[in-house]
Scaffold this active site. Sequence first.
Site, PDB file in Angstrom:
ATOM      1  N   PRO A  88       0.725  -1.307  -0.081  1.00 10.69           N
ATOM      2  CG  PRO A  88      -0.201  -1.343   2.034  1.00 10.69           C
ATOM      3  CD  PRO A  88       0.620  -2.052   1.228  1.00 10.69           C
ATOM      4  CD  GLU A 115      -0.237  -4.172  10.131  1.00  9.82           C
ATOM      5  OE1 GLU A 115      -0.292  -2.876   9.809  1.00  9.82           O
ATOM      6  OE2 GLU A 115      -1.395  -4.801   9.789  1.00  9.82           O
ATOM      7  NE  ARG A 153      -5.399  -5.613 -21.481  1.00 12.31           N
ATOM      8  CZ  ARG A 153      -6.352  -6.043 -22.479  1.00 12.31           C
ATOM      9  NH1 ARG A 153      -6.815  -7.043 -22.177  1.00 12.31           N
ATOM     10  NH2 ARG A 153      -6.785  -5.126 -23.533  1.00 12.31           N
ATOM     11  CG  ASP A 168      -6.629  -1.588 -24.198  1.00 10.72           C
ATOM     12  OD1 ASP A 168      -7.618  -2.105 -25.296  1.00 10.72           O
ATOM     13  OD2 ASP A 168      -6.014  -2.278 -23.509  1.00 10.72           O
TER      14      ASP A 168
HETATM   15  C1  9D3 Z   1      -2.242   0.223   9.408  1.00  7.98           C
HETATM   16  C2  9D3 Z   1      -1.862   0.801   7.889  1.00  7.98           C
HETATM   17  N1  9D3 Z   1      -2.129  -0.341   6.816  1.00  7.98           N
HETATM   18  C3  9D3 Z   1      -1.578   0.337   5.781  1.00  7.98           C
HETATM   19  C4  9D3 Z   1      -2.468   1.494   4.787  1.00  7.98           C
HETATM   20  C5  9D3 Z   1      -1.802  -1.579   7.126  1.00  7.98           C
HETATM   21  C6  9D3 Z   1      -1.978  -2.383   5.720  1.00  7.98           C
HETATM   22  C7  9D3 Z   1      -3.016  -2.815   5.202  1.00  7.98           C
HETATM   23  C8  9D3 Z   1      -3.280  -3.406   4.349  1.00  7.98           C
HETATM   24  C9  9D3 Z   1      -0.816  -3.150   5.493  1.00  7.98           C
HETATM   25  C10 9D3 Z   1      -0.837  -4.055   4.467  1.00  7.98           C
HETATM   26  C11 9D3 Z   1      -2.016  -4.139   3.669  1.00  7.98           C
HETATM   27  C12 9D3 Z   1      -2.159  -5.274   2.758  1.00  7.98           C
HETATM   28  N2  9D3 Z   1      -2.183  -4.333   1.446  1.00  7.98           N
HETATM   29  C13 9D3 Z   1      -1.498  -4.843   0.629  1.00  7.98           C
HETATM   30  O1  9D3 Z   1      -0.565  -5.499   0.694  1.00  7.98           O
HETATM   31  C14 9D3 Z   1      -1.463  -4.111  -0.889  1.00  7.98           C
HETATM   32  C15 9D3 Z   1      -2.318  -3.362  -1.163  1.00  7.98           C
HETATM   33  C16 9D3 Z   1      -3.359  -2.573  -0.691  1.00  7.98           C
HETATM   34  O2  9D3 Z   1      -3.636  -2.749   0.480  1.00  7.98           O
HETATM   35  N3  9D3 Z   1      -4.028  -1.466  -1.466  1.00  7.98           N
HETATM   36  C17 9D3 Z   1      -3.671  -1.379  -2.723  1.00  7.98           C
HETATM   37  N4  9D3 Z   1      -2.546  -1.760  -3.259  1.00  7.98           N
HETATM   38  C18 9D3 Z   1      -1.999  -2.837  -2.492  1.00  7.98           C
HETATM   39  S1  9D3 Z   1      -0.631  -3.646  -3.167  1.00  7.98           S
HETATM   40  C19 9D3 Z   1      -0.419  -4.455  -1.557  1.00  7.98           C
END
Ligand code: 9D3
Length: 241
Positions: A88, A115, A153, A168
Amino acid sequence: MKVDILTLFPEMFRGPFDESIIRRAQDKGLVQIGLHQIRDHAADRHHTVDDTPYGGGAGMVMKPEPLAACIETARQHNPHATVLLTSPKGVPLSHRLAVDLAARPGLIIVCGRYEGIDERVRELFVDQEISIGDYVLSGGELAAMVVVDAVTRLVPGVLGSEESAANDSFSDGLLEYPQYTRPPVFRNHAVPEVLLSGNHALIAQWRRQQALQRTRRQRPDLLETAPLTEQDRRFLAQSHP
Ligand code: 9D3
């Protein structure tokens, strides 16, 4: 292109990767996807892959040793690969980034869980950290599937000339025009007359105008950067917002 995916949930990938365009790309030998279970690289009796964060706080962190061992194994199969981490905290995936990744000789995609991963693994091995948008997923696997789909793709030869990626959405910076097929009237809704006219210049103009209106309504941000002609601007100025 070789793509190696490192995950605690390899089974999540089998369904999506065994269908449709990704299946065909693999069958044609254009894309080779390998799945690696990170847990198989844990050395202890319980195959531990996570641990508590130094400094305290909620949740668990992916331990460095199994992840590093798994990346080093994948690197042997895929020596010129760019290492991606789905997270994220990453840069948002875009069409432009997908085009860039499709030109690489290989990808190793590390799927984050818990996390996140120990920062030293990111420093030592990760070239690019990628997010798929501002919402919370349960882990990086679905994001990795989205990256593989978007990139596959764009690998030369994967799409036929009909479905060519050049047509696209986003390649001309606008959303696409609406599509219709038979029947000509469905539940009292007719296909726009112009599409049945056989007048190809008029059809092209109508589609362009529909794309412009739709983009203004759904994605006004795209209009800021889309290459617009003087005629496009005149149309937008005189049509209802
Ligand atoms: C408490 C803070 N959070 C971070 C925003 C913790 C957290 C949330 C979700 C840690 C890891 C995750 C899991 N998400 C992913 O691994 C992830 C992800 C996403 O949650 N949203 C958009 N793209 C991606 S790519 C990997």
